[in-house]
Design a protein around this motif. Sequence first.
Motif, PDB file in Angstrom:
ATOM      1  N   HIS A   8       0.837  -1.204   0.000  1.00 55.50           N
ATOM      2  CA  HIS A   8       0.000   0.000   0.000  1.00 55.50           C
ATOM      3  C   HIS A   8       0.873   1.257   0.000  1.00 55.50           C
ATOM      4  N   LEU A   9       1.957   1.223   0.766  1.00 51.04           N
ATOM      5  CA  LEU A   9       2.877   2.357   0.792  1.00 51.04           C
ATOM      6  C   LEU A   9       3.512   2.575  -0.590  1.00 51.04           C
ATOM      7  N   VAL A  10       3.942   1.473  -1.224  1.00 47.95           N
ATOM      8  CA  VAL A  10       4.563   1.560  -2.546  1.00 47.95           C
ATOM      9  C   VAL A  10       3.582   2.154  -3.558  1.00 47.95           C
ATOM     10  N   HIS A  11       2.327   1.734  -3.515  1.00 46.01           N
ATOM     11  CA  HIS A  11       1.307   2.274  -4.432  1.00 46.01           C
ATOM     12  C   HIS A  11       1.141   3.784  -4.226  1.00 46.01           C
ATOM     13  N   LEU A  12       1.112   4.202  -2.952  1.00 48.76           N
ATOM     14  CA  LEU A  12       0.953   5.622  -2.651  1.00 48.76           C
ATOM     15  C   LEU A  12       2.135   6.433  -3.184  1.00 48.76           C
ATOM     16  N   LEU A  13       3.347   5.956  -2.928  1.00 45.07           N
ATOM     17  CA  LEU A  13       4.545   6.672  -3.367  1.00 45.07           C
ATOM     18  C   LEU A  13       4.617   6.720  -4.898  1.00 45.07           C
ATOM     19  N   SER A  14       4.246   5.615  -5.533  1.00 49.67           N
ATOM     20  CA  SER A  14       4.257   5.573  -6.995  1.00 49.67           C
ATOM     21  C   SER A  14       3.274   6.575  -7.580  1.00 49.67           C
ATOM     22  N   SER A  15       2.100   6.693  -6.944  1.00 50.71           N
ATOM     23  CA  SER A  15       1.074   7.617  -7.445  1.00 50.71           C
ATOM     24  C   SER A  15       1.510   9.068  -7.325  1.00 50.71           C
ATOM     25  N   LYS A  16       2.462   9.325  -6.404  1.00 50.57           N
ATOM     26  CA  LYS A  16       2.959  10.684  -6.215  1.00 50.57           C
ATOM     27  C   LYS A  16       4.224  10.953  -7.017  1.00 50.57           C
ATOM     28  N   GLY A  17       4.643   9.968  -7.833  1.00 53.22           N
ATOM     29  CA  GLY A  17       5.756  10.188  -8.736  1.00 53.22           C
ATOM     30  C   GLY A  17       7.140   9.937  -8.171  1.00 53.22           C
ATOM     31  N   TYR A  18       7.213   9.301  -7.005  1.00 52.89           N
ATOM     32  CA  TYR A  18       8.529   9.015  -6.417  1.00 52.89           C
ATOM     33  C   TYR A  18       9.213   7.864  -7.154  1.00 52.89           C
ATOM     34  N   LYS A  19      10.531   7.931  -7.249  1.00 50.12           N
ATOM     35  CA  LYS A  19      11.310   6.790  -7.725  1.00 50.12           C
ATOM     36  C   LYS A  19      11.512   5.852  -6.541  1.00 50.12           C
ATOM     37  N   ILE A  20      11.193   4.569  -6.728  1.00 45.83           N
ATOM     38  CA  ILE A  20      11.146   3.630  -5.608  1.00 45.83           C
ATOM     39  C   ILE A  20      12.086   2.453  -5.838  1.00 45.83           C
ATOM     40  N   TYR A  21      12.864   2.130  -4.805  1.00 48.15           N
ATOM     41  CA  TYR A  21      13.608   0.874  -4.774  1.00 48.15           C
ATOM     42  C   TYR A  21      12.887  -0.027  -3.777  1.00 48.15           C
ATOM     43  N   ALA A  22      12.256  -1.073  -4.268  1.00 53.06           N
ATOM     44  CA  ALA A  22      11.482  -1.987  -3.415  1.00 53.06           C
ATOM     45  C   ALA A  22      12.350  -3.194  -3.068  1.00 53.06           C
ATOM     46  N   ILE A  23      12.682  -3.333  -1.789  1.00 52.28           N
ATOM     47  CA  ILE A  23      13.542  -4.440  -1.342  1.00 52.28           C
ATOM     48  C   ILE A  23      12.673  -5.660  -1.045  1.00 52.28           C
ATOM     49  N   ILE A  24      12.978  -6.753  -1.712  1.00 52.33           N
ATOM     50  CA  ILE A  24      12.223  -8.007  -1.564  1.00 52.33           C
ATOM     51  C   ILE A  24      13.175  -9.082  -1.052  1.00 52.33           C
ATOM     52  N   ARG A  25      12.668  -9.972  -0.187  1.00 53.84           N
ATOM     53  CA  ARG A  25      13.534 -10.963   0.468  1.00 53.84           C
ATOM     54  C   ARG A  25      14.266 -11.850  -0.538  1.00 53.84           C
ATOM     55  N   ASN A  26      13.537 -12.438  -1.491  1.00 54.63           N
ATOM     56  CA  ASN A  26      14.182 -13.311  -2.482  1.00 54.63           C
ATOM     57  C   ASN A  26      13.275 -13.431  -3.708  1.00 54.63           C
ATOM     58  N   GLU A  27      13.765 -14.096  -4.733  1.00 54.09           N
ATOM     59  CA  GLU A  27      13.049 -14.171  -6.003  1.00 54.09           C
ATOM     60  C   GLU A  27      11.846 -15.111  -5.958  1.00 54.09           C
ATOM     61  N   GLN A  28      11.680 -15.868  -4.877  1.00 51.61           N
ATOM     62  CA  GLN A  28      10.523 -16.747  -4.742  1.00 51.61           C
ATOM     63  C   GLN A  28       9.289 -15.992  -4.223  1.00 51.61           C
ATOM     64  N   ASN A  61      21.578   8.974  -4.232  1.00 51.29           N
ATOM     65  CA  ASN A  61      20.730  10.144  -3.986  1.00 51.29           C
ATOM     66  C   ASN A  61      19.351   9.693  -3.495  1.00 51.29           C
ATOM     67  N   ILE A  62      19.324   9.128  -2.300  1.00 46.97           N
ATOM     68  CA  ILE A  62      18.087   8.589  -1.721  1.00 46.97           C
ATOM     69  C   ILE A  62      17.654   9.480  -0.564  1.00 46.97           C
ATOM     70  N   ASP A  63      16.399   9.906  -0.590  1.00 46.43           N
ATOM     71  CA  ASP A  63      15.912  10.859   0.407  1.00 46.43           C
ATOM     72  C   ASP A  63      15.237  10.197   1.602  1.00 46.43           C
ATOM     73  N   TYR A  64      14.516   9.107   1.380  1.00 42.31           N
ATOM     74  CA  TYR A  64      13.737   8.497   2.453  1.00 42.31           C
ATOM     75  C   TYR A  64      13.907   6.976   2.429  1.00 42.31           C
ATOM     76  N   VAL A  65      13.893   6.379   3.628  1.00 40.46           N
ATOM     77  CA  VAL A  65      13.937   4.917   3.756  1.00 40.46           C
ATOM     78  C   VAL A  65      12.791   4.482   4.664  1.00 40.46           C
ATOM     79  N   TYR A  66      11.968   3.560   4.185  1.00 36.83           N
ATOM     80  CA  TYR A  66      10.890   2.979   4.987  1.00 36.83           C
ATOM     81  C   TYR A  66      11.288   1.544   5.313  1.00 36.83           C
TER      82      TYR A  66
END
Length: 393
Positions: A8-28, A61-66
């Motif tokens: 939900h956070l990623v969707h919100l940030l994407s809708s506001k035009g932020y560039k997002i690096y989404a960290i995922i545990r593994n490829e599974q 050049n990263i401004d915020y970390v969640y």
Amino acid sequence: ANGFVGHHLVHLLSSKGYKIYAIIRNEQEDISNISNLENISIVYCDMKNIDELPELIKDKNIDYVYHLAWAGSSGDLRMNYELQLKNTLWTCKLIEVLASMDPALAHRGEVESRMTFSTYSDFSKIYHFAGNSQKKYLEYYFMKYEISILKACMRNIMDSRSNANPVLTDKHFKRHTKINIDKLVLSNTIEEFVDNLSGTLYEKPLREVLKLDNPVLFDFEMNLDLFFFSYIWNHPDYFVPKGERPYFKKSFGPHIDLLNMLWIYRCKNYYVLSDAQIYSFLIPDYYLDKNEIKRMVEAENNTVLYEIISNSYYGKTYGFDSTKNMEAQFSDILDTINMKDFKDAPYSLAAINAYFHLKNMEVARVVTALECIRYGYKPEAISQYINQKRGVL
């Protein structure tokens, strides 16, 4: 990033035009709920391998970390000590890794400032939803944060080791406070700093320190603390609703007693001070018998001091062990009092006290763990130091 809160956070940030690096545990992992969003880059990295993050994300050049990767956030696992310790250590390691990506974050003061501000952010949110009587009581916590701001400004002015740590506020703080934070931050000398507090509650106690011969940062911070506790204790009508004043005295009185005993212990163990100087550090109007305080101050050694403390109300009620860390024992008592009050009256002001007490414990432990990791301590030693950080007196 693909969990319930995360996506939900990623969707919100994407809708506001932020560039997002989404960290995922593994490829599974299933990332179908975020993979088709705009401005998103998927990065696979388990918290166990968080050291690899700088190699996986070249952008500095990263401004915020969640940070949402916290196992056992509900149910019985919340009480799993080993799992929660791992969560804490991984979080501290993440901060270290982020510091390596941005060297400005490496200084303890920077991290501590941001974590202290996180406590104030919680206060701000609670204040917006509080009723009038609760807002009145929350002024007590607002004063605490104001004083932490003043201390941060003074450290930047007076402590040559300070790296100009950030003084963090928000719009709510600036609307609510009577201090001119912009002027304070720009003060070049401690005299100018005190002048910029003209007309506020804090001017008088700091001007008193200016009258001393060669005052140091410790003198200014100590006088602010003495002023704070004396002011709160002597003005309960301003902060506490009438129906809750008995609870306030029952809760705040022991806090003053414990602070007095703690300062006596610290003064006798870490400083070369006369009895008169120790008395000057004590908070007036304490609950302990004045003869007990006098005997503690004049105790010849720690053995005598421990015996006096053990025979006091607090020693008889909660117990003291001379072989254990004294500061941790004082904090344990405060923890017991806060949590007991909350259990007895969960819909009273005790709930606010318990929440902020636990929040302060959390901040103290994370900062301690971060420092231990920074200096290369082994996990066993880190665990020991974290356990000693029971809270903030």
